[in-house]
Design a protein around this motif. Structure first.
Motif, PDB file in Angstrom:
ATOM      1  N   ILE A 239       0.844  -1.203   0.000  1.00 57.69           N
ATOM      2  CA  ILE A 239       0.000   0.000   0.000  1.00 57.69           C
ATOM      3  C   ILE A 239       0.875   1.248   0.000  1.00 57.69           C
ATOM      4  N   LEU A 240       1.938   1.234   0.798  1.00 60.79           N
ATOM      5  CA  LEU A 240       2.869   2.365   0.805  1.00 60.79           C
ATOM      6  C   LEU A 240       3.597   2.486  -0.532  1.00 60.79           C
ATOM      7  N   SER A 241       3.926   1.358  -1.124  1.00 56.70           N
ATOM      8  CA  SER A 241       4.621   1.389  -2.411  1.00 56.70           C
ATOM      9  C   SER A 241       3.744   1.957  -3.526  1.00 56.70           C
ATOM     10  N   VAL A 242       2.443   1.728  -3.415  1.00 55.23           N
ATOM     11  CA  VAL A 242       1.510   2.255  -4.412  1.00 55.23           C
ATOM     12  C   VAL A 242       1.261   3.742  -4.208  1.00 55.23           C
ATOM     13  N   SER A 243       1.326   4.192  -2.954  1.00 58.09           N
ATOM     14  CA  SER A 243       1.094   5.609  -2.643  1.00 58.09           C
ATOM     15  C   SER A 243       2.055   6.489  -3.432  1.00 58.09           C
ATOM     16  N   ALA A 244       1.626   7.657  -3.723  1.00 64.72           N
ATOM     17  CA  ALA A 244       2.425   8.646  -4.459  1.00 64.72           C
ATOM     18  C   ALA A 244       2.885   8.098  -5.813  1.00 64.72           C
ATOM     19  N   CYS A 245       1.933   7.673  -6.607  1.00 62.86           N
ATOM     20  CA  CYS A 245       2.174   7.283  -8.002  1.00 62.86           C
ATOM     21  C   CYS A 245       3.180   6.144  -8.157  1.00 62.86           C
ATOM     22  N   PHE A 246       3.041   5.107  -7.355  1.00 60.67           N
ATOM     23  CA  PHE A 246       3.885   3.912  -7.439  1.00 60.67           C
ATOM     24  C   PHE A 246       5.368   4.201  -7.183  1.00 60.67           C
ATOM     25  N   LEU A 247       5.645   5.241  -6.424  1.00 55.47           N
ATOM     26  CA  LEU A 247       7.033   5.616  -6.138  1.00 55.47           C
ATOM     27  C   LEU A 247       7.787   4.488  -5.429  1.00 55.47           C
TER      28      LEU A 247
END
Length: 150
Positions: A111-119
């Motif tokens: 979920i964190l990896s997906v946040s901010a446009c898959f950063l």
């Protein structure tokens, strides 16, 4: 260790997300059909309730899929097709499959990896194959045919 290339990880993720989306869609259709059969007509409060419930169930489908398969097989279906797997990366257990807690942490960290446009996923291009969820969970994705270190 023979790290998995970014494009293989991307292909694996795309396959995995299609599988999760299929099952989530089935849950939504089942909930929509059940509501329609019981209530007769679809109203806005009914639709929002169906969306809320199916979103919660979809989240648990996502967690179960990524946690269980990573823990039991060392790879999801997409990773198996792409020929890659998840291993523990630390001084004690290099090359071992992650256990339940590490697999769950890795799934939640998606979920964190997906946040901010898959950063968090794009970090793999800069940090030698490590994504944010790999760093958080202490895992690494390698080619399935890579030899395990002792």
């Amino acid at each position: 260790m023979n790290r998995a290339p970014f494009f293989l990880r991307f292909i694996a993720l795309a396959i995995d997300m299609m599988i999760v989306a299929f099952f989530s869609g089935m849950v939504f259709i089942a909930a929509l059909s059940g509501y329609h059969m019981g209530a007769g007509q679809l109203t806005f409060p009914g639709l929002s309730c169906i969306l809320f419930i199916s979103s919660i169930v979809s989240f648990f489908i996502f967690l179960f899929y990524f946690t269980y398969l990573t823990m039991e097989e060392g790879a999801t279906i997409g990773k198996s097709i792409a020929g890659i797997r998840v291993i523990i990366r630390n001084r004690i257990g290099v090359g071992m499959r992650p256990g339940f807690v590490r697999s769950l942490v890795r799934a939640v960290a998606y979920i964190l990896s997906v946040s901010a446009c898959f950063l968090g996923f794009l970090m793999a291009l800069v940090f030698r194959g490590w994504t944010l969820h790999d760093i958080i969970a202490g895992t690494q994705v390698v080619r399935a045919d890579a030899e395990e270190e002792p």
